[in-house]
Design a protein around this motif. Structure first.
Motif, PDB file in Angstrom:
ATOM      1  N   PRO A  31      -0.236  31.652  17.180  1.00 43.19           N
ATOM      2  CA  PRO A  31      -1.363  31.501  18.100  1.00 43.19           C
ATOM      3  C   PRO A  31      -1.967  32.880  18.400  1.00 43.19           C
ATOM      4  CG  PRO A  31       0.593  30.358  18.939  1.00 43.19           C
ATOM      5  CD  PRO A  31       1.024  31.152  17.740  1.00 43.19           C
ATOM      6  N   PRO A  32      -3.272  32.920  18.706  1.00 36.35           N
ATOM      7  CA  PRO A  32      -3.883  34.229  19.003  1.00 36.35           C
ATOM      8  C   PRO A  32      -3.338  34.800  20.309  1.00 36.35           C
ATOM      9  CG  PRO A  32      -5.446  32.418  19.365  1.00 36.35           C
ATOM     10  CD  PRO A  32      -4.211  31.815  18.786  1.00 36.35           C
ATOM     11  N   SER A  63      -5.564  28.127  24.698  1.00 38.66           N
ATOM     12  CA  SER A  63      -4.612  27.304  25.448  1.00 38.66           C
ATOM     13  C   SER A  63      -3.189  27.432  24.935  1.00 38.66           C
ATOM     14  CB  SER A  63      -5.052  25.848  25.398  1.00 38.66           C
ATOM     15  OG  SER A  63      -5.078  25.432  24.059  1.00 38.66           O
ATOM     16  N   LEU A  64      -3.031  27.975  23.736  1.00 40.53           N
ATOM     17  CA  LEU A  64      -1.703  28.327  23.232  1.00 40.53           C
ATOM     18  C   LEU A  64      -1.820  29.777  22.783  1.00 40.53           C
ATOM     19  CD1 LEU A  64       0.946  26.755  22.893  1.00 40.53           C
ATOM     20  CD2 LEU A  64       0.408  26.542  20.490  1.00 40.53           C
ATOM     21  N   MET A  65      -1.108  30.654  23.491  1.00 42.21           N
ATOM     22  CA  MET A  65      -1.365  32.088  23.296  1.00 42.21           C
ATOM     23  C   MET A  65      -0.046  32.799  22.976  1.00 42.21           C
ATOM     24  SD  MET A  65      -2.850  34.411  26.404  1.00 42.21           S
ATOM     25  CE  MET A  65      -1.576  34.022  27.565  1.00 42.21           C
ATOM     26  N   SER A  66      -0.124  33.768  22.045  1.00 39.42           N
ATOM     27  CA  SER A  66       1.075  34.553  21.711  1.00 39.42           C
ATOM     28  C   SER A  66       1.140  35.799  22.565  1.00 39.42           C
ATOM     29  CB  SER A  66       1.003  35.051  20.266  1.00 39.42           C
ATOM     30  OG  SER A  66       1.165  34.018  19.371  1.00 39.42           O
ATOM     31  N   LEU A  67       2.334  36.128  23.029  1.00 37.87           N
ATOM     32  CA  LEU A  67       2.541  37.394  23.736  1.00 37.87           C
ATOM     33  C   LEU A  67       3.830  38.012  23.193  1.00 37.87           C
ATOM     34  CD1 LEU A  67       1.831  36.389  27.463  1.00 37.87           C
ATOM     35  CD2 LEU A  67       0.309  37.675  25.961  1.00 37.87           C
ATOM     36  N   LYS A  68       3.959  39.303  23.395  1.00 35.25           N
ATOM     37  CA  LYS A  68       5.191  39.968  22.965  1.00 35.25           C
ATOM     38  C   LYS A  68       5.712  40.765  24.155  1.00 35.25           C
ATOM     39  CE  LYS A  68       7.674  41.389  19.267  1.00 35.25           C
ATOM     40  NZ  LYS A  68       8.363  40.567  18.325  1.00 35.25           N
ATOM     41  N   GLU A  81      -3.138  19.429  27.263  1.00 33.35           N
ATOM     42  CA  GLU A  81      -2.883  19.021  25.877  1.00 33.35           C
ATOM     43  C   GLU A  81      -1.726  19.821  25.276  1.00 33.35           C
ATOM     44  OE1 GLU A  81      -5.982  20.064  26.958  1.00 33.35           O
ATOM     45  OE2 GLU A  81      -6.657  18.019  27.378  1.00 33.35           O
ATOM     46  N   THR A  82      -1.789  21.165  25.404  1.00 37.97           N
ATOM     47  CA  THR A  82      -0.719  21.972  24.786  1.00 37.97           C
ATOM     48  C   THR A  82       0.592  21.793  25.549  1.00 37.97           C
ATOM     49  OG1 THR A  82      -1.570  23.871  26.009  1.00 37.97           O
ATOM     50  CG2 THR A  82      -2.151  23.741  23.690  1.00 37.97           C
ATOM     51  N   VAL A  83       0.492  21.609  26.879  1.00 35.49           N
ATOM     52  CA  VAL A  83       1.693  21.395  27.682  1.00 35.49           C
ATOM     53  C   VAL A  83       2.353  20.067  27.274  1.00 35.49           C
ATOM     54  CG1 VAL A  83       2.474  20.873  30.025  1.00 35.49           C
ATOM     55  CG2 VAL A  83       1.014  22.855  29.613  1.00 35.49           C
ATOM     56  N   ILE A 375       8.510  25.205  14.486  1.00 37.43           N
ATOM     57  CA  ILE A 375       7.654  24.028  14.675  1.00 37.43           C
ATOM     58  C   ILE A 375       6.185  24.437  14.577  1.00 37.43           C
ATOM     59  CG2 ILE A 375       9.125  22.476  16.052  1.00 37.43           C
ATOM     60  CD1 ILE A 375       7.983  23.751  18.554  1.00 37.43           C
ATOM     61  N   LYS A 376       5.327  23.435  14.539  1.00 41.52           N
ATOM     62  CA  LYS A 376       3.884  23.684  14.476  1.00 41.52           C
ATOM     63  C   LYS A 376       3.260  22.955  15.652  1.00 41.52           C
ATOM     64  CE  LYS A 376       1.473  24.273  10.069  1.00 41.52           C
ATOM     65  NZ  LYS A 376       1.204  25.624  10.135  1.00 41.52           N
ATOM     66  N   ILE A 377       2.570  23.686  16.511  1.00 41.17           N
ATOM     67  CA  ILE A 377       1.900  23.040  17.633  1.00 41.17           C
ATOM     68  C   ILE A 377       0.413  23.405  17.568  1.00 41.17           C
ATOM     69  CG2 ILE A 377       1.670  22.950  20.167  1.00 41.17           C
ATOM     70  CD1 ILE A 377       4.600  23.302  20.464  1.00 41.17           C
ATOM     71  N   ALA A 378      -0.440  22.399  17.694  1.00 41.81           N
ATOM     72  CA  ALA A 378      -1.894  22.589  17.652  1.00 41.81           C
ATOM     73  C   ALA A 378      -2.308  23.402  16.418  1.00 41.81           C
ATOM     74  CB  ALA A 378      -2.379  23.274  18.934  1.00 41.81           C
ATOM     75  N   GLY A 379      -1.595  23.208  15.314  1.00 40.59           N
ATOM     76  CA  GLY A 379      -1.937  23.897  14.058  1.00 40.59           C
ATOM     77  C   GLY A 379      -1.325  25.290  13.955  1.00 40.59           C
ATOM     78  N   TYR A 380      -0.667  25.761  14.998  1.00 40.02           N
ATOM     79  CA  TYR A 380      -0.081  27.108  14.950  1.00 40.02           C
ATOM     80  C   TYR A 380       1.420  27.039  14.708  1.00 40.02           C
ATOM     81  CZ  TYR A 380      -4.455  28.694  16.994  1.00 40.02           C
ATOM     82  OH  TYR A 380      -5.774  28.964  17.222  1.00 40.02           O
ATOM     83  N   ASP A 381       1.940  28.091  14.049  1.00 42.31           N
ATOM     84  CA  ASP A 381       3.395  28.170  13.834  1.00 42.31           C
ATOM     85  C   ASP A 381       4.080  28.737  15.067  1.00 42.31           C
ATOM     86  OD1 ASP A 381       3.451  27.335  11.124  1.00 42.31           O
ATOM     87  OD2 ASP A 381       2.541  29.265  10.575  1.00 42.31           O
TER      88      ASP A 381
END
Ligand code: HEM
Length: 497
Positions: A31-32, A63-68, A81-83, A375-381
């Motif tokens: 996810p971005p 709505s689905l975001m990557s953080l580090k 939706e993502t929840v 897994i894949k959620i909303a098209g993202y890995d």
């Protein structure tokens, strides 16, 4: 010689091809997310209220975001939706917990329910505690204890009203929750217990440690050194030892008094002795204490704070306070015996409570989860081991879901079937799915009974010189988010007191 050149060339090109293939395989469609700094990643962007910062960032990155965070890869789900994907569609794959250093220490190395990873042990403990502690029948059986403690609390408010004294509701409501949980979960009275004078410091301290920035979780090796410098490590040890002494006291009380039967500690002690089994597991004293930990901290630090938030919103909204009081007084009339069942008829009060849980969900990011496989959620890995944060605070403030989301309007629930029991993904103060709060019935029974008493018996006003606009809504941040500045109100005697 030329043969060696040919073999070397083949090996060289083959290795390039394999490397290319592997890169394609490992290149994931994550996810971005916002750009990261070296080493710390996005830690600097969390601020003092991570749920609010994540909400802002999700407006930009989705709505689905990557953080580090240091070494840890995380994703944040922020819309219904993502929840729903995380808590329902992929509940099984997302219901484990990541290893969190201080949660592990406090839970006797993950022998509890809330921080334990998804496993056979977790399933057995969940089944056991749901049957022995959290069923509707059990919750009902604790009704007399709740009534006695709320009556005692109402007497204190009455005295304060007679003396025109202000009451620190944060403090008094926490004490009420602590008194109920000590009797219900531990079979002893808060008064005279090892936590009598320290419960506030210990419970809030543990919650603060659990919600603090923990370097050990994000930076292997050097992290624990950093936590020792910041004092987090010693804070954790101090509160852990205080809590452990309390557990020893209540267990000793059970061992000495053989007439105590049929409560959760009695059952756990029977399991330790091997008289009753817990699936394939042989319980030790640390298992017993780990299981009791959740009852203590989740039980005390939730119901009282929820009532404080309700009273805060009511005092800030005199129209709503008046309407809620009129309804309670109409339903209770002059009955001296206020019953928990009366809540069924209090439609407006139920809406006020829902609206409070929407605006101030006590656990805004739920408890972190971890993906147990790719897994894949909303098209993202979402690769295995990724931490998953569910930002229900963002869902509850989403303008596409709630009109005028920052305003306190209980009427928005009129003629709507939306409830907080985990089925409506736009309102999730107790979470949803396998990890949903099992204490919802017990917690809400106390919230309802307390509020009915506060609203039926007393009128409420602000201390002299204070205006409605002066009442702030600032949250303190830990694993739970209670009101930061204590709510101080003056109770007023009425004909119903
Ligand atoms: C108004 C009161 C309460 C609120 C708002 C609340 C909220 C929550 C939330 C949001 C979670 C995390 C769910 C997740 O990670 O998906 C949770 C978990 C939990 N709560 Fe509550 N809670 C309340 C009262 C209680 C009470 C009274 C108890 C017990 C006496 C309790 C025991 C637990 C336990 C054991 C878990 C961990 C469940 C697991 O991981 O399997 N809660 N609660």
């Amino acid at each position: 010689m030329s043969l060696w050149y040919i073999i070397a060339a083949i090996v060289f090109f083959a290795s390039i091809l394999i490397a290319k293939k592997n890169t394609r395989k490992t290149k994931k469609n994550l996810p971005p997310g916002p750009p990261r700094l070296p080493i710390i990643g996005n830690l600097h962007q969390l601020g003092s209220h991570p749920h609010r910062s994540m909400f802002k960032l999700s407006g930009k990155y989705g709505s689905l975001m990557s953080l580090k965070f240091g070494n840890v890869s995380a994703v944040v789900a922020s819309t219904p939706e993502t929840v729903k994907d995380v808590l329902k569609t992929f509940d099984l794959e997302c219901c484990s917990r990541p290893y969190m250093t201080y949660a592990a220490r406090i839970s006797y190395n993950l022998k509890d329910l809330a921080f334990c990873p998804y496993s056979n042990y977790w399933r057995e403990v969940r089944k056991l505690t749901v049957i022995e502690l959290y069923t509707a029948k059990r919750v009902q059986s604790f009704g007399d204890i709740r009534k006695e403690e709320v009556a005692c609390f109402a007497d204190f408010i009455k005295q304060s009203a007679s003396l025109k004294n202000k009451v620190n509701l944060n403090q008094k409501l926490l004490k009420l929750s602590a008194s109920v949980i000590c009797r219900v979960g531990f079979g002893i009275s808060l008064k005279g217990s090892k936590l009598e004078n320290t419960y506030e410091e210990v419970i809030e301290g543990i919650m603060e440690v659990l919600g603090s920035f923990t370097a050990a979780d994000y930076f292997p090796v050097i992290g624990s050194f950093i936590d020792r410098i910041t004092g987090l490590h010693s804070k954790c040890e101090k509160f852990f030892k205080a809590m452990d002494r309390f557990f020893d006291q209540s267990i000793k009380h059970h061992l000495e008094d053989e007439t105590i039967k049929d409560d959760i500690i009695d059952l756990l002690l029977n399991m330790e002795r091997g008289e009753v089994g817990l699936g394939e597991f042989q319980l030790t004293r640390n298992h017993t204490k780990g299981i009791l930990l959740n009852v203590l901290i989740a039980g005390i630090d939730t119901s009282g704070h929820t009532v404080t938030w309700v009273m805060t919103h009511l005092i800030k909204n005199p129209r709503v306070l008046k309407k809620a009081q009129a309804e309670v007084r109409e339903v209770i009339k002059n009955k001296d015996d206020i019953k928990e069942e009366d809540i069924q008829q209090l439609e407006y009060l139920k809406m006020v409570i829902k609206e409070t849980l929407r605006i101030n969900p006590l656990v805004p990011l739920l408890v972190p989860r971890e993906a147990s496989k790719d897994i894949k959620i909303a098209g993202y890995d979402i690769p295995k081991k990724t931490w998953i944060h569910v930002n229900i605070w963002a869902v509850h403030r989403n303008p596409n879901v709630w009109k005028d989301p920052d305003a306190f309007i209980p009427e928005r629930f009129m003629d709507k079937e939306i409830d907080y029991k985990g089925l409506n993904f736009e309102l999730l103060p107790f979470g949803s799915g396998r990890r949903m709060c099992p204490g919802i019935g017990m917690g809400m029974a106390l919230v309802h009974l307390t509020l009915i008493n506060l609203l039926y018996r007393f009128d409420w006003k602000l201390p002299d010189g204070m205006k409605v606009e002066d009442v702030d809504l600032e949250e303190s941040y830990g694993l739970v988010c209670p009101k930061k500045v204590p709510l101080q109100l003056i109770p007023v005697l009425t004909q119903w007191t």
